[in-house]
Scaffold this active site. Structure first.
Site, PDB file in Angstrom:
ATOM      1  N   HIS A  95      51.345  46.064  55.473  1.00 54.29           N
ATOM      2  CA  HIS A  95      50.953  47.743  55.347  1.00 54.29           C
ATOM      3  C   HIS A  95      52.094  48.307  55.393  1.00 54.29           C
ATOM      4  O   HIS A  95      53.236  48.004  56.039  1.00 54.29           O
ATOM      5  CB  HIS A  95      50.127  48.015  56.411  1.00 54.29           C
ATOM      6  CG  HIS A  95      50.606  47.568  57.882  1.00 54.29           C
ATOM      7  ND1 HIS A  95      50.728  46.479  58.315  1.00 54.29           N
ATOM      8  CD2 HIS A  95      51.261  48.362  58.744  1.00 54.29           C
ATOM      9  CE1 HIS A  95      51.255  46.235  59.532  1.00 54.29           C
ATOM     10  NE2 HIS A  95      51.731  47.683  59.722  1.00 54.29           N
ATOM     11  N   HIS A  97      53.850  52.277  56.283  1.00 56.37           N
ATOM     12  CA  HIS A  97      53.508  53.339  57.110  1.00 56.37           C
ATOM     13  C   HIS A  97      54.003  54.464  56.227  1.00 56.37           C
ATOM     14  O   HIS A  97      55.180  54.625  55.787  1.00 56.37           O
ATOM     15  CB  HIS A  97      54.306  53.295  58.377  1.00 56.37           C
ATOM     16  CG  HIS A  97      53.976  52.084  59.386  1.00 56.37           C
ATOM     17  ND1 HIS A  97      53.177  52.453  60.493  1.00 56.37           N
ATOM     18  CD2 HIS A  97      54.157  50.890  59.292  1.00 56.37           C
ATOM     19  CE1 HIS A  97      52.989  51.481  61.078  1.00 56.37           C
ATOM     20  NE2 HIS A  97      53.509  50.369  60.258  1.00 56.37           N
TER      21      HIS A  97
HETATM   22  P1  AMP Z   1      53.041  47.535  62.733  1.00 54.92           P
HETATM   23  O1  AMP Z   1      53.602  47.487  63.946  1.00 54.92           O
HETATM   24  O2  AMP Z   1      53.733  47.902  61.547  1.00 54.92           O
HETATM   25  O3  AMP Z   1      52.442  46.131  62.651  1.00 54.92           O
HETATM   26  O4  AMP Z   1      51.896  48.582  62.686  1.00 54.92           O
HETATM   27  C1  AMP Z   1      50.392  48.571  63.122  1.00 54.92           C
HETATM   28  C2  AMP Z   1      49.838  49.828  63.094  1.00 54.92           C
HETATM   29  O5  AMP Z   1      48.316  49.787  62.615  1.00 54.92           O
HETATM   30  C3  AMP Z   1      50.249  50.840  64.289  1.00 54.92           C
HETATM   31  O6  AMP Z   1      50.832  51.860  63.967  1.00 54.92           O
HETATM   32  C4  AMP Z   1      48.833  50.984  64.857  1.00 54.92           C
HETATM   33  O7  AMP Z   1      48.654  51.930  65.477  1.00 54.92           O
HETATM   34  C5  AMP Z   1      47.885  50.775  63.746  1.00 54.92           C
HETATM   35  N1  AMP Z   1      46.530  50.460  64.132  1.00 54.92           N
HETATM   36  C6  AMP Z   1      46.382  49.251  64.705  1.00 54.92           C
HETATM   37  N2  AMP Z   1      44.763  49.232  64.803  1.00 54.92           N
HETATM   38  C7  AMP Z   1      44.285  50.066  64.052  1.00 54.92           C
HETATM   39  C8  AMP Z   1      43.034  50.350  63.610  1.00 54.92           C
HETATM   40  N3  AMP Z   1      42.007  49.752  63.869  1.00 54.92           N
HETATM   41  N4  AMP Z   1      42.805  51.481  62.582  1.00 54.92           N
HETATM   42  C9  AMP Z   1      43.872  52.239  62.110  1.00 54.92           C
HETATM   43  N5  AMP Z   1      45.466  51.906  62.710  1.00 54.92           N
HETATM   44  C10 AMP Z   1      45.328  50.879  63.495  1.00 54.92           C
END
Ligand code: AMP
Ligand code: ZN
Length: 109
Positions: A95, A97
């Site tokens: 993903h 950001h």
């Molecule tokens: P990363 O540290 O790059 O893996 O980022 C994962 C991101 O996903 C974090 O910013 C979380 O806040 C976000 N996240 C986790 N679960 C969900 C969810 N169910 N819906 C939307 N965002 C999420």
């Protein structure tokens, strides 16, 4: 990938705040925003990270980010992709950001 939260979101099995969708990607609001308007561009298919994604998707990934920032009218932002645990990746489904930035918003990379 039954246990993957982003696969479930992409399949509509888990609710999310969707802001944009194309054939290959879904863009949602981050559930725990680091800044106001924090979004995630998520491939609908499960790839572990950037290296696991087929390179043919790279342009589409960035074009989806471009269309999203155009749609929401954001001009100043960071694009960040965490790849691997030591790089801060918590969800093992690739993903990107999108972090809209404002003066003195307190966010530090
Ligand atoms: P990363 O540290 O790059 O893996 O980022 C994962 C991101 O996903 C974090 O910013 C979380 O806040 C976000 N996240 C986790 N679960 C969900 C969810 N169910 N819906 C939307 N965002 C999420
Ligand atoms: Zn997944």
């Amino acid at each position: 990938m039954e246990e993957c939260i982003f696969c479930k979101i992409a399949m509509g099995e888990t609710s999310s705040e969707k802001v944009f969708e194309s054939d290959d990607f879904i863009v949602i609001k981050d559930a725990n925003p680091k800044v106001e308007g924090h979004l995630l561009v998520i491939p609908k298919k499960h790839y572990r990270d950037f290296l696991d994604m087929p390179p043919e998707l790279y342009e589409k990934l960035l074009m989806t980010a471009r269309e999203t920032v155009d749609k929401i009218g954001v001009k100043e932002f960071n694009l960040i992709m965490n790849n691997g645990k030591f790089a801060g990746q918590v969800i093992d489904h690739a993903h990107l950001h999108i972090l809209p930035r404002k003066e003195d918003d307190g966010f530090r990379i």
